[in-house]
Design a protein around this motif. Structure first.
Motif, PDB file in Angstrom:
ATOM      1  N   LYS A   1      -4.027  -7.131  -3.019  1.00 45.71           N
ATOM      2  CA  LYS A   1      -3.687  -7.747  -4.289  1.00 45.71           C
ATOM      3  C   LYS A   1      -3.407  -6.547  -5.355  1.00 45.71           C
ATOM      4  O   LYS A   1      -2.398  -6.358  -5.894  1.00 45.71           O
ATOM      5  CB  LYS A   1      -4.475  -8.604  -4.822  1.00 45.71           C
ATOM      6  CG  LYS A   1      -4.296  -9.900  -4.405  1.00 45.71           C
ATOM      7  CD  LYS A   1      -3.325 -10.761  -4.709  1.00 45.71           C
ATOM      8  CE  LYS A   1      -3.287 -11.992  -4.336  1.00 45.71           C
ATOM      9  NZ  LYS A   1      -1.850 -12.893  -4.818  1.00 45.71           N
ATOM     10  N   GLU A   2      -4.430  -5.579  -5.369  1.00 43.39           N
ATOM     11  CA  GLU A   2      -4.118  -4.400  -6.162  1.00 43.39           C
ATOM     12  C   GLU A   2      -3.109  -3.435  -5.913  1.00 43.39           C
ATOM     13  O   GLU A   2      -2.297  -2.978  -6.590  1.00 43.39           O
ATOM     14  CB  GLU A   2      -5.480  -3.623  -6.148  1.00 43.39           C
ATOM     15  CG  GLU A   2      -6.658  -4.464  -6.901  1.00 43.39           C
ATOM     16  CD  GLU A   2      -6.503  -4.724  -8.304  1.00 43.39           C
ATOM     17  OE1 GLU A   2      -5.660  -3.841  -9.122  1.00 43.39           O
ATOM     18  OE2 GLU A   2      -6.340  -5.839  -8.707  1.00 43.39           O
ATOM     19  N   GLU A   3      -2.793  -3.407  -4.723  1.00 48.11           N
ATOM     20  CA  GLU A   3      -1.887  -2.321  -4.240  1.00 48.11           C
ATOM     21  C   GLU A   3      -0.664  -3.045  -4.540  1.00 48.11           C
ATOM     22  O   GLU A   3       0.317  -2.586  -5.202  1.00 48.11           O
ATOM     23  CB  GLU A   3      -1.863  -2.243  -2.779  1.00 48.11           C
ATOM     24  CG  GLU A   3      -1.013  -1.064  -2.170  1.00 48.11           C
ATOM     25  CD  GLU A   3      -1.128  -0.727  -0.712  1.00 48.11           C
ATOM     26  OE1 GLU A   3      -0.331  -0.090  -0.020  1.00 48.11           O
ATOM     27  OE2 GLU A   3      -1.825  -1.364  -0.066  1.00 48.11           O
ATOM     28  N   GLU A   4      -0.458  -4.343  -4.372  1.00 51.60           N
ATOM     29  CA  GLU A   4       0.800  -5.182  -4.641  1.00 51.60           C
ATOM     30  C   GLU A   4       1.238  -4.977  -6.293  1.00 51.60           C
ATOM     31  O   GLU A   4       2.274  -4.714  -6.770  1.00 51.60           O
ATOM     32  CB  GLU A   4       0.825  -6.480  -4.233  1.00 51.60           C
ATOM     33  CG  GLU A   4       2.052  -7.204  -4.647  1.00 51.60           C
ATOM     34  CD  GLU A   4       1.803  -8.780  -4.217  1.00 51.60           C
ATOM     35  OE1 GLU A   4       2.198  -9.135  -2.890  1.00 51.60           O
ATOM     36  OE2 GLU A   4       1.663  -9.618  -5.378  1.00 51.60           O
ATOM     37  N   LYS A   5       0.001  -4.975  -7.097  1.00 51.22           N
ATOM     38  CA  LYS A   5       0.200  -5.052  -8.623  1.00 51.22           C
ATOM     39  C   LYS A   5       0.586  -3.630  -8.866  1.00 51.22           C
ATOM     40  O   LYS A   5       1.468  -3.636  -9.817  1.00 51.22           O
ATOM     41  CB  LYS A   5      -1.137  -5.332  -9.075  1.00 51.22           C
ATOM     42  CG  LYS A   5      -1.255  -5.477 -10.493  1.00 51.22           C
ATOM     43  CD  LYS A   5      -2.748  -6.085 -11.251  1.00 51.22           C
ATOM     44  CE  LYS A   5      -2.521  -5.815 -12.508  1.00 51.22           C
ATOM     45  NZ  LYS A   5      -2.708  -4.574 -13.180  1.00 51.22           N
ATOM     46  N   GLU A   6       0.124  -2.554  -8.326  1.00 51.61           N
ATOM     47  CA  GLU A   6       0.500  -1.242  -8.807  1.00 51.61           C
ATOM     48  C   GLU A   6       2.062  -1.243  -8.346  1.00 51.61           C
ATOM     49  O   GLU A   6       2.641  -0.567  -9.191  1.00 51.61           O
ATOM     50  CB  GLU A   6      -0.400  -0.193  -7.917  1.00 51.61           C
ATOM     51  CG  GLU A   6      -0.115   1.127  -8.224  1.00 51.61           C
ATOM     52  CD  GLU A   6      -1.061   2.105  -7.549  1.00 51.61           C
ATOM     53  OE1 GLU A   6      -0.686   3.241  -7.637  1.00 51.61           O
ATOM     54  OE2 GLU A   6      -2.022   1.569  -7.132  1.00 51.61           O
TER      55      GLU A   6
END
Length: 206
Positions: A174-179
């Motif tokens: 999730k965090e990587e996708e958001k970035e």
């Protein structure tokens, strides 16, 4: 103007779409304009210029093609690969950002990317600019971005993060996708969020 046989309820008539390379089957009723000398008027998109009525026929045909193929914010569960729904039984959908070629050119200009020169094939320049844009964003984001063609009016290509058929293997945390999404939005100067789009090149999506 090209004359076609009258359309009747008993006859299903598919006209020919005349192009520089010869006649092609046209999925909508089409007629072409002539100039004052009676010659067909060249058109870069259709080979020859369509009449206003034919353009409206095309618009209605495209509307029927797109009906039921609207972009989606979230991927419905019945489009996800599972034991009951193996990949070969599903349509192919793409998650990412649809773009126009002019947006790719603008990005390439800002980032001083080397594009094809004026002596190159003009038909190749737009897609080359799109690929260079994706390659640069791929490097900046660290993601595995792909060039795809979405089924949506008004766009030429899309930057895809992944498809529904390989989502289980390719989906980022999730965090990587958001970035990654934020990097793409910032670099392309867009604010719209990514969505799920139907793959225009996948014949099963027709």
């Amino acid at each position: 103007m090209i004359s076609f046989p009258p359309r009747t309820q008993e006859t299903s008539f598919i006209p020919l779409h005349v192009t520089m390379d010869g006649p092609l089957l046209c999925p909508y009723y089409a007629e072409f304009e002539r100039d004052s000398q009676g010659n067909y008027i060249p058109d870069p998109e259709f080979g020859y210029k369509l009449t206003a009525e034919s353009m409206e026929n095309r618009r209605q045909w495209r509307a029927r093609c797109f009906k039921g193929r609207e972009p989606m914010d979230d991927l419905p569960s019945h489009f996800c690969v599972s034991a009951r729904r193996p990949a070969h039984t599903l349509p192919r959908l793409l998650f990412g950002f649809p773009l126009r070629f002019d947006q790719a050119y603008e990005f390439a200009k800002r980032r001083k990317l080397k594009l094809l020169g004026e002596n190159s094939d003009p038909d190749l320049r737009p897609s080359f600019a799109a690929l260079k844009t994706i390659m640069d964003l791929d490097r900046r984001s660290g993601a595995d971005l792909r060039y795809e063609i979405p089924r949506i009016e008004g766009y030429d290509f899309m930057i895809s993060l992944y498809t529904n058929l390989t989502l289980e293997d390719d989906q980022l945390e999730k965090e990587e996708e958001k970035e990654v999404i934020e990097i793409i939005q910032r670099e392309l100067q867009i604010s719209d969020p990514p969505k799920w789009y139907w793959d225009a090149t996948f014949i099963e999506n027709s």
